[in-house]
Design a protein around this motif. Sequence first.
Motif, PDB file in Angstrom:
ATOM      1  N   ILE A  55      26.997  23.436  -0.369  1.00 10.14           N
ATOM      2  CA  ILE A  55      25.011  23.043  -0.216  1.00 10.14           C
ATOM      3  C   ILE A  55      24.949  22.167   0.591  1.00 10.14           C
ATOM      4  O   ILE A  55      25.346  20.587   0.564  1.00 10.14           O
ATOM      5  N   MET A 114      27.675  14.551  10.098  1.00  7.72           N
ATOM      6  CA  MET A 114      26.592  15.397   9.427  1.00  7.72           C
ATOM      7  C   MET A 114      24.719  15.057   9.633  1.00  7.72           C
ATOM      8  O   MET A 114      24.343  16.508  10.059  1.00  7.72           O
ATOM      9  N   THR A 128      17.952  22.146   5.365  1.00 10.54           N
ATOM     10  CA  THR A 128      18.363  21.415   7.017  1.00 10.54           C
ATOM     11  C   THR A 128      18.672  22.377   8.028  1.00 10.54           C
ATOM     12  O   THR A 128      18.859  23.663   7.789  1.00 10.54           O
ATOM     13  N   ALA A 158      20.148  26.409   7.366  1.00  7.60           N
ATOM     14  CA  ALA A 158      19.565  27.556   7.922  1.00  7.60           C
ATOM     15  C   ALA A 158      20.074  28.430   9.367  1.00  7.60           C
ATOM     16  O   ALA A 158      20.110  29.004   8.449  1.00  7.60           O
ATOM     17  N   LEU A 192      15.369  29.748  13.095  1.00  5.76           N
ATOM     18  CA  LEU A 192      16.283  28.743  13.998  1.00  5.76           C
ATOM     19  C   LEU A 192      17.056  29.443  15.156  1.00  5.76           C
ATOM     20  O   LEU A 192      18.014  29.490  16.257  1.00  5.76           O
ATOM     21  N   GLU A 252      35.479  26.367   5.065  1.00  7.97           N
ATOM     22  CA  GLU A 252      34.932  25.461   6.304  1.00  7.97           C
ATOM     23  C   GLU A 252      33.441  25.030   6.423  1.00  7.97           C
ATOM     24  O   GLU A 252      32.509  25.282   5.801  1.00  7.97           O
ATOM     25  N   LEU A 263      30.036  23.837   8.999  1.00  6.66           N
ATOM     26  CA  LEU A 263      29.285  23.135  10.384  1.00  6.66           C
ATOM     27  C   LEU A 263      29.225  22.636  10.453  1.00  6.66           C
ATOM     28  O   LEU A 263      28.272  22.197   9.410  1.00  6.66           O
ATOM     29  N   LYS A 285       5.869  32.852  16.414  1.00  8.22           N
ATOM     30  CA  LYS A 285       6.179  33.962  14.871  1.00  8.22           C
ATOM     31  C   LYS A 285       4.970  34.497  14.451  1.00  8.22           C
ATOM     32  O   LYS A 285       3.914  33.968  14.455  1.00  8.22           O
ATOM     33  N   ASN A 344       2.807  30.806   5.380  1.00  9.57           N
ATOM     34  CA  ASN A 344       4.492  29.729   5.107  1.00  9.57           C
ATOM     35  C   ASN A 344       5.490  31.150   4.547  1.00  9.57           C
ATOM     36  O   ASN A 344       6.281  30.438   3.771  1.00  9.57           O
ATOM     37  N   TRP A 399       7.811  33.767   5.794  1.00  8.15           N
ATOM     38  CA  TRP A 399       9.410  34.557   6.816  1.00  8.15           C
ATOM     39  C   TRP A 399       8.520  35.338   7.430  1.00  8.15           C
ATOM     40  O   TRP A 399       7.644  36.142   7.999  1.00  8.15           O
TER      41      TRP A 399
HETATM   42  C1  LIG Z   1      10.047  28.877   0.846  1.00  2.09           C
HETATM   43  C2  LIG Z   1      10.837  28.746   1.635  1.00  2.09           C
HETATM   44  C3  LIG Z   1      10.067  29.393   2.792  1.00  2.09           C
HETATM   45  C4  LIG Z   1      11.386  29.609   3.492  1.00  2.09           C
HETATM   46  N1  LIG Z   1      10.836  29.747   4.744  1.00  2.09           N
HETATM   47  C5  LIG Z   1      11.655  29.702   5.965  1.00  2.09           C
HETATM   48  C6  LIG Z   1      10.930  30.505   7.600  1.00  2.09           C
HETATM   49  O1  LIG Z   1       9.780  30.999   7.392  1.00  2.09           O
HETATM   50  N2  LIG Z   1      11.721  30.380   8.244  1.00  2.09           N
HETATM   51  C7  LIG Z   1      13.426  29.869   8.727  1.00  2.09           C
HETATM   52  O2  LIG Z   1      13.717  29.782   8.877  1.00  2.09           O
HETATM   53  N3  LIG Z   1      13.601  29.339   6.974  1.00  2.09           N
HETATM   54  C8  LIG Z   1      13.111  29.489   6.160  1.00  2.09           C
HETATM   55  N4  LIG Z   1      12.790  29.003   4.197  1.00  2.09           N
HETATM   56  C9  LIG Z   1      14.551  28.530   4.721  1.00  2.09           C
HETATM   57  C10 LIG Z   1      15.138  27.548   4.798  1.00  2.09           C
HETATM   58  O3  LIG Z   1      15.055  26.986   6.287  1.00  2.09           O
HETATM   59  C11 LIG Z   1      16.103  26.749   4.294  1.00  2.09           C
HETATM   60  O4  LIG Z   1      16.305  25.825   4.619  1.00  2.09           O
HETATM   61  C12 LIG Z   1      17.371  27.408   5.302  1.00  2.09           C
HETATM   62  O5  LIG Z   1      17.644  28.643   5.112  1.00  2.09           O
HETATM   63  C13 LIG Z   1      18.975  26.828   4.600  1.00  2.09           C
HETATM   64  O6  LIG Z   1      19.529  25.030   4.968  1.00  2.09           O
HETATM   65  P1  LIG Z   1      19.155  24.457   3.022  1.00  2.09           P
HETATM   66  O7  LIG Z   1      20.224  23.516   4.128  1.00  2.09           O
HETATM   67  O8  LIG Z   1      18.450  24.495   2.525  1.00  2.09           O
HETATM   68  O9  LIG Z   1      20.931  25.288   3.357  1.00  2.09           O
HETATM   69  P2  LIG Z   1      21.135  25.973   1.468  1.00  2.09           P
HETATM   70  O10 LIG Z   1      20.573  26.114   0.880  1.00  2.09           O
HETATM   71  O11 LIG Z   1      22.063  24.433   1.502  1.00  2.09           O
HETATM   72  O12 LIG Z   1      22.574  26.834   2.146  1.00  2.09           O
HETATM   73  C14 LIG Z   1      21.999  27.969   1.886  1.00  2.09           C
HETATM   74  C15 LIG Z   1      23.740  28.894   3.183  1.00  2.09           C
HETATM   75  O13 LIG Z   1      23.961  27.854   3.872  1.00  2.09           O
HETATM   76  C16 LIG Z   1      25.236  27.208   3.226  1.00  2.09           C
HETATM   77  N5  LIG Z   1      26.087  26.369   4.669  1.00  2.09           N
HETATM   78  C17 LIG Z   1      24.036  25.567   4.227  1.00  2.09           C
HETATM   79  N6  LIG Z   1      25.231  23.879   5.240  1.00  2.09           N
HETATM   80  C18 LIG Z   1      26.449  24.703   5.663  1.00  2.09           C
HETATM   81  C19 LIG Z   1      27.552  23.474   6.655  1.00  2.09           C
HETATM   82  N7  LIG Z   1      26.713  22.610   7.200  1.00  2.09           N
HETATM   83  N8  LIG Z   1      27.717  24.605   6.283  1.00  2.09           N
HETATM   84  C20 LIG Z   1      28.484  25.411   6.385  1.00  2.09           C
HETATM   85  N9  LIG Z   1      27.733  25.845   4.935  1.00  2.09           N
HETATM   86  C21 LIG Z   1      26.417  25.903   4.715  1.00  2.09           C
HETATM   87  C22 LIG Z   1      25.304  27.362   1.969  1.00  2.09           C
HETATM   88  O14 LIG Z   1      26.497  27.490   1.191  1.00  2.09           O
HETATM   89  C23 LIG Z   1      24.359  28.631   1.683  1.00  2.09           C
HETATM   90  O15 LIG Z   1      25.122  29.724   2.160  1.00  2.09           O
HETATM   91  C24 LIG Z   1      12.685  29.085   3.439  1.00  2.09           C
HETATM   92  C25 LIG Z   1      12.965  28.615   2.213  1.00  2.09           C
HETATM   93  C26 LIG Z   1      12.103  28.351   1.099  1.00  2.09           C
HETATM   94  C27 LIG Z   1      12.177  27.480  -0.344  1.00  2.09           C
END
Ligand SMILES: Cc1cc2nc3c(=O)[nH]c(=O)nc-3n(C[C@H](O)[C@H](O)[C@H](O)COP(=O)(O)OP(=O)(O)OC[C@H]3O[C@@H](n4cnc5c(N)ncnc54)[C@H](O)[C@@H]3O)c2cc1C
Lengths: 793, 285
Positions: free
Chosen positions: B31, B60, B111, B115, B125, B165, B167, B185, B191, B193
């Motif tokens: 996470i 990271m 992050t 994403a 992204l 693994e 990233l 987009k 806000n 997707w």
């Molecule tokens: C209300 C809302 C609206 C959103 N709208 C958009 C949008 O318009 N466009 C868009 O692109 N995104 C959108 N998102 C998603 C957003 O970009 C998230 O931040 C992204 O999808 C996940 O990043 P995170 O760091 O929060 O990952 P997390 O939620 O922490 O993890 C997501 C997944 O990735 C895995 N993971 C995370 N980091 C790593 C790593 N370093 N290595 C390996 N696996 C990893 C985790 O195990 C999990 O499976 C939205 C999210 C929300 C809540």
Amino acid sequence: MTELAEHVAAVGRPLKRKEDARLLTGKTQWTDNIQLAGALHMAILRSPMGHAKITKLDVSGALKYPGVEAAYGADELGDLNGSVPCVWPVTDDMVAPDFPALAKGEVRHMGDCVALVLAGTAAQAADALEGIVVEYSALPAVIDMEEAIKDGSPLVHSDKGTNKCYTYKLQPQGDGAYEAAKAKADVVVKRRFVNQRLIPAFMEPRAVVASPMGTSGELTIWSATQVPHVLRVLLALVTGVSENKLRVVAPDVGGGFGGKLQCYREEILCVALANKLGRPIKWNETRSEDMMATHHGRDQLQDIEIAATKDGKLLGLKVDLIANMGAYLQIITPGIPLLGMFMYPAIYKMDAYDFSCIGVFTNTTPTDAYRGAGRPEATYAIERIMDELAHELGMEPMELRKKNWIKHEEFPYTTAAGLTYDSGNYEAATDKAMALFKYDELRAEQVKRRASGDKVQLGIGISTFTEMCGLAPSRTLGALKYVAGGWEHCTIRVLPTGKVELVTGTSPHGQGHETAWSQIASDTLGIPVDDIEVIHGDTRTSPYGMDTYGSRSLAVGGQAILRAGEKVVEKARLIAAHQLECSANDLEFDNGVFRVKGDPSKEKAIQAVAFEAFSAHDLPDGLEPTLQAESTVDPQDFSYPHGTHLCAMEVDTETGKSTIRSYVCVDDIGIQINPLIVEGQVHGGLAQGIAQALYEGAVYDSDGQLLTASFADYLVPSAPDLPSFVTDHTITPSTTNPLGTKGVGEAGAIASTPAVINAIVDALRPYGVNDVPMPALPMTVWRTLNAARQGGK
Amino acid sequence: MIPSKFDYVRPNSVDEAVAALKAGGEDSKVITGGQSMLPLLRLRLAAPSVLVDCARIDEMKGIKDNGDSVTIGAASTHWDVLNNEIVKTHVKLLADATATVADPQVRHRGTFGGALAHGDPAGDLPAVVVALDATFEIAGAKGRRQVTAKDFFVDYFTTAVGPDEILVSVTIPKLGKGWGTCYEKFNRSANGWAIVGVAAAVKVEGGKITEARIGLTNCASVPVRASSVESALKGVSASATEIESASQSAADGTRATSDLGADKEYREHLMRVLTARAVSCAAGA
Ligand SMILES: Cc1cc2nc3c(=O)[nH]c(=O)nc-3n(C[C@H](O)[C@H](O)[C@H](O)COP(=O)(O)OP(=O)(O)OC[C@H]3O[C@@H](n4cnc5c(N)ncnc54)[C@H](O)[C@@H]3O)c2cc1C
């Protein structure tokens, strides 16, 4: 001379809301913040099916989970399984199916309650739901209202033999009057409008805590409700707990929009279980539960026909509704379309009106009041068809309206629906709105864009709406078979130190009553706003009330405040006269001070009188101590705010995306107690009305799966989706209440939806588009445009 | 909703994180920002036994200028990325696309790496890194490996990052002179997707397009390149009409799905319209 500051009139000033500091910083008590020792947390297992028989239900597995104290299905719950009440049997032969809190053998909508668990923590309760074994055997679901009333349709309640709940008719001019009017018409326009289903989506999800208190057998219920008083009566009737042992408290409540005007399954369960187990029971819902189990709004099919002469004089209006009740009836489910029934003729004069409504059961979440409750639906249909009629007649849509609306000198005016509008000035509001909007300039730009074939077309949408506020008087409600009355109550107590307690029966859930009510009382009593404390939302401290909905709180409750304040002043006058040794008639009362006419040196402030009333050392003979009074007011009639809303819309003909360029509204809500609060109500209402037009819609698939069960799919717009609103007002006081106020809680939500859709249709009229379904999402607009371009409609 | 029970560890280095993932067994999960993970947990659509929080691992985080490329730590937040001077100057397409992600709250937590690793076809992204031919550094028990953007996205919510693994970072080559970029987009609410998103990078020399790279968001199970438009654009003049006609093949090779926001036909229509708009904007047409 008195040292008190000169009283400045409070009514009419845009005072910042007293309650905002605590509401915005969260330094308050929401229901879910209430922590009671020994509380059991309730979690509910809900039906994932639209319609099914429960072939097996075994809750015993849940008991093995940590922290679990009890688990119930309908069998285990037995007599405690109360039924959700409906208090508005609109016809004598209305079909009213039983609506048990926990489903008995059959689930009828996704989200229906199947079983529940009580555990030491909310997390334990949620985990334990996984231990419940339930098996369903799918039954055919019916979602489409027209399918539901066909012979051979699957039945939502097989024991009732029909999906029809009721048929209601209103023909104020008599049977055949509309047909006679239509016979004289040169033009008749008929349309089917679909007023889609919406989900209230208030900010604070529902929450309940029910707990035995003390040793007297009292049961206190805290609920995120907008109707603590109504809820107490209903909970007493449903659960059998004696009404005088029940105390209902609505702490600060985070929005409702009608969605918390209810006696919900979960409230019944918490009360019944707390009463049985003698322990606090706490429940709060997740957003997903809220989306499927809080009542929904709107959902009507509207067949509307309007008849006019060729020069645009309206002759008659016929409206035939099919209204979705959902799977069951809740508090006033069947009555919602009837609140709209009176408003279809709107601000227009016509000879005949004919209305019918069929209420229909489907395998969907029950519907009920949602911001505007019936009036938005009516306003949408009439304002849409006025534009369609204007188009058929080749008239400018505003000219058609002007030709038919009630002129300001014609008030009071009895409409074709039989209501008597007390006051209004549609001309003034419209003139002001058109000037602010730069109506003529926009029309000129529209002509240019049409001529150049611009990919982005401009449309102008009009809504000259009116609505009715202050659901009342009680006799009228009785005639409509609504069980409760329409009065409101206020008690005002001036304390020995001159501070005031104002007890109201209205129940704010975000509207700002504490500030506005203080303003009214401040002017009546001549006591500063900050010295007035408004007490509400607790049946122990404010025992009488009809609560808050239908923009009634000011229009009705305000009268009780005014009257109670006047009674306080009348009593204070007797005491002041006694002490100043003059007759009461010789006193004038100004800014909180009694002065002897002709001898201004002899005076007494009302605060000083309050102390005398408390000490009671020297009161007139026979006069009771304390300075307080109460008033319960049954209003004389409804009030009718109105306004002119104008929307300029840019429609991208390549993608179908509609973007509001400007939005102007001029509302006439009569006298404004606090213009800042008014503006806030208008802004919020506009956002919700625009949301219906452009974004929101609850969608079910044919099996009864709610596809819009989260905010990812149910699109509640946020600030960047909305334009900067231009809001203004005219003031035409109501003549049916002494404050001259009308009500503003729903105005924006009622008026804006047709203005937005009219604007889109207007933009696309050159392509042959005559209607756009709601919500007008880009794909929908694109498809509509394509169909029109290909010659179909 | 309340998630099922899970354990939580917060390692300080990539190696520790890899070890923690391994120790946690099959059900352990990374996470970082939690913006995609937490909704899954709360809806009980995921029930990992251990969460390995990588949000605070120094290696990271941070953004580096390598001269001809830019390396972005996977745990950099969207906010870090879109406000970073190196990114704004050299990978403007990424900064622009990131600014359209969700709302400020989500951008402050979510992050860049999360994403991408999440592999959501509707994420904005992935199309950008695919258009820009980024490479991904992945760490596992057997050490580090590099994966190209083409091979990184495997299927719906599935990437080359294995269950054990992590990233670590993403390296994006700079575009250099003559290039313009744009992210178009299209969504139903501000806000929400993307229904369709188009990431375009276009090189214009002497009024003609000499090279175009176009990534499409939400047009298949993974982000795809609009290759036939890329070829069709080669050599055409940077004018709106020529670009529009070259964009007619934007839906070729895509596998659009239908949902509440858009059906296949509409989505394909949007691909054509938005590709033309993105390319025109990138080419300054
Ligand atoms: C209300 C809302 C609206 C959103 N709208 C958009 C949008 O318009 N466009 C868009 O692109 N995104 C959108 N998102 C998603 C957003 O970009 C998230 O931040 C992204 O999808 C996940 O990043 P995170 O760091 O929060 O990952 P997390 O939620 O922490 O993890 C997501 C997944 O990735 C895995 N993971 C995370 N980091 C790593 C790593 N370093 N290595 C390996 N696996 C990893 C985790 O195990 C999990 O499976 C939205 C999210 C929300 C809540």
